[in-house]
Scaffold this active site. Structure first.
Site, mmCIF file in Angstrom:
data_model
loop_
_atom_site.group_PDB
_atom_site.id
_atom_site.type_symbol
_atom_site.label_atom_id
_atom_site.label_comp_id
_atom_site.label_asym_id
_atom_site.label_seq_id
_atom_site.Cartn_x
_atom_site.Cartn_y
_atom_site.Cartn_z
ATOM 1 N N ASP A 34 81.002 1.009 -92.801
ATOM 2 C CA ASP A 34 82.304 0.401 -93.046
ATOM 3 C C ASP A 34 83.043 1.378 -93.967
ATOM 4 O O ASP A 34 82.432 2.240 -94.594
ATOM 5 C CB ASP A 34 82.171 -0.990 -93.684
ATOM 6 C CG ASP A 34 83.478 -1.767 -93.579
ATOM 7 O OD1 ASP A 34 84.509 -1.140 -93.233
ATOM 8 O OD2 ASP A 34 83.486 -2.979 -93.830
HETATM 9 C C1 BGC Z 1 86.963 -3.347 -93.122
HETATM 10 C C2 BGC Z 1 86.546 -3.089 -91.683
HETATM 11 C C3 BGC Z 1 87.585 -2.237 -91.005
HETATM 12 C C4 BGC Z 1 87.747 -0.960 -91.783
HETATM 13 C C5 BGC Z 1 88.750 -0.011 -91.182
HETATM 14 C C6 BGC Z 1 87.321 -2.072 -93.866
HETATM 15 O O1 BGC Z 1 87.925 -2.351 -95.072
HETATM 16 O O2 BGC Z 1 85.929 -4.013 -93.802
HETATM 17 O O3 BGC Z 1 86.400 -4.307 -91.014
HETATM 18 O O4 BGC Z 1 87.222 -2.004 -89.687
HETATM 19 O O5 BGC Z 1 88.183 -1.268 -93.103
HETATM 20 O O6 BGC Z 1 90.021 -0.471 -91.345
#
Ligand code: BGC
Length: 820
Positions: A307
């Protein structure tokens, strides 16, 4: 005849042989192509590919000026438009990559001389999240805001979810992305998790089936998905550092199960590891999770990405099988090169991870020269959204057939700010930039009804005044990503209510809630509970309209569960419309008018009060005081806007999550899991099993008849009550479900299920194996988890020891016990 058979057999044999040869050759070619690329890559290029190329973030100065230097130094490339690198070629490449799809969350490196193309990674669960307006063109790039995941799960209709995924995937492909960062499928463990709207359900089977359908739908376009957030990421408080303490059994049966189903039934191209730790180790650094469970036990074939900014230790991540780091910083690229040079990271491991990334690259539209049209069929997708939303709305109450509204009803008073300022979806990366959202007010007009304009005027003024205050939600990510902050409800006096009751035929009251990543909701008034203005509004409007013999309908425009028990006796009907996507108002009116007969069922329980939830005691966790060595350890976090506070959350309730808890311990709920009314009635009959002795599988037959006066669909839910045995079991567990076709009044449909032992097995921590314990089982067929219409029994004569899997993710406490 014989001759013909021989000929046919030969033909079939030749076909199978050629096909196998073709597939083997193709595979061989792919392998050699990837191997060839790998051989030619320099160490720098390898590092630049496993580490993402940053993220284009433009933060206003008023935000950055408060950021400590230690955080600013760790910002990814792209922060305020700057690529930080000594390598001018790299800077040029990254600047080019960012033009591919403005607003995307990530882009991987490309090396044209090696035929390595970039992979564009874009959010998210309710639709493609990109910038709608791009520089140097008048063309717009709006995407469809589909209903949130909770709505989709409430349809209990995997075919419909597949079609939503298919439509979403078309936007991914036609706008030039390669991988959709979705679906998100963490369990809705507690009603207050700020991201519940992105997740499907409190039940792992429903979650897994929905996710598999979504992945299959999206990937039918030959673009990829990233199932997230793997795993046990069920709260947002201190999400970058929270340590989830959870038993192996609860992990396997509840928190991993949905992912297991999605991997086995849909083989997503990628998996996104979660921010949190599980039993002491960051998910992105856990070999147990990412290799033993995901690959060895389940057979996952794609690659794993972090993530955004997740985890801490690059070597641990690479070794664990977290193949790609997102969004990546130039420092991480340099660090990785050093780690290989110094021998701290084995280059073979790096190559293994790269091979997985490149294997997926071979499938991407960009590698296969797909020419981007920038013209997905937004009109067709709007109709899919409208339908999916109606099918996922749940009718919670409908006294004296208050709904559908009568033909004579024309003039409608719409109370509540979200009647005009409706919430299509939640905030953060799960938000979509749609071209429009149909409010309830507009939906009524589109449906030929007349919403009261005087009342609308009062609300419009109130909304404008409140918005002018530029209020922030308090959740940094929501505010920074421009998410909508629901406007505070205004008070509705008895006088206004009476005036409206005189001139209108019916009252609609909306109650709105919003939340998003980076923050959890609160068990407070104005959030889980209604605030004083909202209570007064329901009270005054109900009194005034009832006095005039007119009905009152409450519409919940929410992303997660709220308290309803203290006020649900007041209105005549309650429709849980959730956050239904961009066609919101049209979808709601389709149900209100009866153009669509509601068939949604709750994918999550509505407790009487927050304190009744099994997780209330420990949500959202607590700070952990570090001692000694741990305390001095520098924060090695990747990029992040948030501090890493040492934090811990203990899943004390084990497997007793949601209805597994309420039903086992006899705790009353306001609306149970699986509940939802229809404008029609259904009768279940002729439940029978192929055998009352369980052998390899069980076949279940049940007839469902529409006994009402209008066509409609029913969800058939199969629960099993197992004997307590050695392990202990919940009162009931969902083991299968199906939705009927649209049944005309009087029409019946026979529904057939086939369940295997694994569908109701328990996880035995002692031998890390799945087991069905011997004894008498009760099989229940219901229209909800409580509304059981028929039962039957079957016996399992001796313990069935099924698959044993990796011993993995053991909680520290247990390790200590084992050591004793
Ligand atoms: C989130 C993810 C997301 C990623 C990219 C993160 O803060 O937890 O779900 O896909 O950002 O935007």
């Amino acid at each position: 005849m014989k001759h013909l058979n021989l000929k046919t057999a030969t033909f079939i044999f030749v076909c199978i042989f050629s096909f196998s040869l073709f597939t083997a050759c193709k595979k061989e070619k792919e392998i050699s192509e990837v191997q060839k690329m790998l051989k030619l890559m320099t160490l720098e290029q390898k590092a630049q590919l496993v580490i993402g190329t940053g993220m284009l973030i433009e933060l206003p100065e008023e935000m950055t000026k408060f950021m400590p230097d230690s955080i600013l130094a760790k910002m990814p490339s792209g922060f305020n438009g700057i690529v930080k690198s000594k390598d001018t070629n790299y800077i040029k490449m990254v600047e080019k990559l960012w033009t591919y799809l403005p607003g995307t969350a990530g882009v991987t490196a490309e090396f044209s001389s090696l035929n390595i193309t970039s992979q564009v990674l874009t959010d998210g669960p309710a639709g493609l999240r990109i910038k709608p307006i791009h520089k140097n063109t008048n063309q717009t790039f709006y995407c469809t805001a589909f209903p949130i995941a909770t709505v989709l799960a409430s349809t209990w209709d995997t075919h419909l979810v597949y079609s939503v995924g298919k439509a979403m995937g078309e936007e991914v492909k036609e706008y030039g992305s390669d991988i959709l960062l979705a679906p998100a499928l963490n369990i809705q463990r507690d009603p207050l998790c700020g991201r519940n709207f992105e997740y499907y359900s409190e039940d792992p089977l429903l979650t897994g089936k929905m996710a598999a359908a979504m992945v299959n739908g999206v990937q039918s376009n030959e673009v990829g998905t990233s199932i997230k957030h793997f795993a046990a990421n069920n709260s947002e408080t201190n999400r970058l550092s929270v340590n989830t303490i959870v038993s192996e059994r609860a992990l396997r049966e509840i928190y991993l199960k949905g992912f297991e189903i999605a991997v086995k039934e849909a083989q997503p191209w990628t998996v996104m590891s979660s921010y949190n730790k599980i039993n002491g180790t960051y998910a992105s650094e856990s070999e147990d999770l990412l290799t033993k469970i995901l690959r060895d036990d389940w057979g996952f074939e794609g690659y794993v990405m972090t993530d955004w900014g997740g985890g801490s230790d690059l070597v641990a991540q690479m070794n664990a099988g977290n193949d790609m780091i997102q969004p990546g910083t130039p420092q991480q690229v340099e660090q990785l090169i050093e780690l290989v040079k110094s021998g701290k990271l084995d280059e073979n491991i790096l190559d293994r991870n790269l091979e997985r990334i490149l294997n997926i690259m071979l499938k991407t539209p960009r590698f296969n020269n797909h020419s981007i049209s920038n013209k997905p069929n937004l009109e067709a997708h709007a109709s899919i959204t409208r339908k999916a939303a109606t099918d996922g709305m749940v009718l919670l109450k409908n006294d004296n057939k208050a709904l559908p509204i009568l033909k004579e009803v024309k003039n409608i008073a719409t109370f509540g700010v979200t009647s005009l300022d409706i919430i299509a979806g939640g905030t953060g990366s799960g938000d979509v930039n749609e071209a429009y959202t149909i409010s309830l007010f507009d939906g009524l007009i589109n449906g030929g009804l007349t919403p009261d304009s005087e009342l609308a005027e009062i609300y419009t003024k109130h909304i404008e005044n409140e918005k002018a205050k530029n209020l922030k939600s308090g959740n940094f990510l929501t505010d920074f990503m421009g998410g909508t902050v629901p406007v505070a409800e205004m008070s509705v006096s008895k006088e206004i209510a009476a005036k409206m009751a005189n001139k209108n035929d019916i009252a609609l009251i909306t109650i709105g809630r919003n939340s998003g990543e980076g923050g959890d909701r609160k068990a407070e008034s104005g959030d889980f509970y209604l605030n004083e203005n909202e209570k007064e509004m329901i009270q005054n409007v109900s009194e005034a309209f009832h006095k005039n013999g007119k009905k009152v309908i409450v519409i919940l425009n929410i992303g997660g569960v709220i308290e309803t028990a203290s006020w649900n006796s007041l209105p005549d009907a309650i429709l849980c419309a959730w956050q239904p996507g961009q066609e919101a108002g049209n979808s709601i009116v389709d149900i209100l008018k009866g153009d669509v007969n509601p068939s949604g069922k709750l994918a999550v329980s509505f407790p009487m009060s927050y304190d009744d939830t099994p997780t209330a005691k420990n949500f959202p966790g607590q700070e952990v005081k570090l001692v000694g060595e741990e305390d001095d350890k520098p924060d090695q976090s990747g990029f992040s806007f948030m501090k890493r506070v040492p934090w811990e959350i203990v899943y004390e309730e084990g497997i007793y999550v949601g209805y597994r808890y309420y039903n086992t311990f006899g705790v009353p709920v306001a609306y149970e899991f699986g509940y939802g009314l229809s404008y029609s009635t259904f009768e279940f009959s002729n439940l029978h099993l192929n055998s009352n002795k369980f052998e390899d599988n069980l076949q279940i037959y049940v007839d469902v008849k529409n006994t009402g006066h209008i066509a409609g669909r029913e969800v058939v839910q199969i629960y099993i009550s197992a004997p307590q045995g050695q392990l202990g079991k919940p009162e009931e567990e969902l083991v299968a479900f199906a939705k009927t076709k649209s049944l005309q009044p009087g029409e019946s449909e026979r529904i057939t299920f086939k369940i295997a032992a694994m569908d109701f097995a328990s996880f035995n921590e002692k031998n890390s194996g799945w087991v069905v314990e011997s004894g008498e089982y009760i099989l229940k067929v219901g229209a909800s988890s409580k509304d059981i219409r028929d039962k039957n029994t079957f016996t399992v004569s001796e313990d069935l020891n099924l698959e044993t899997v990796s011993k993995a993710l053991i909680p520290q406490q247990k390790i200590n016990e084992l050591k004793k």
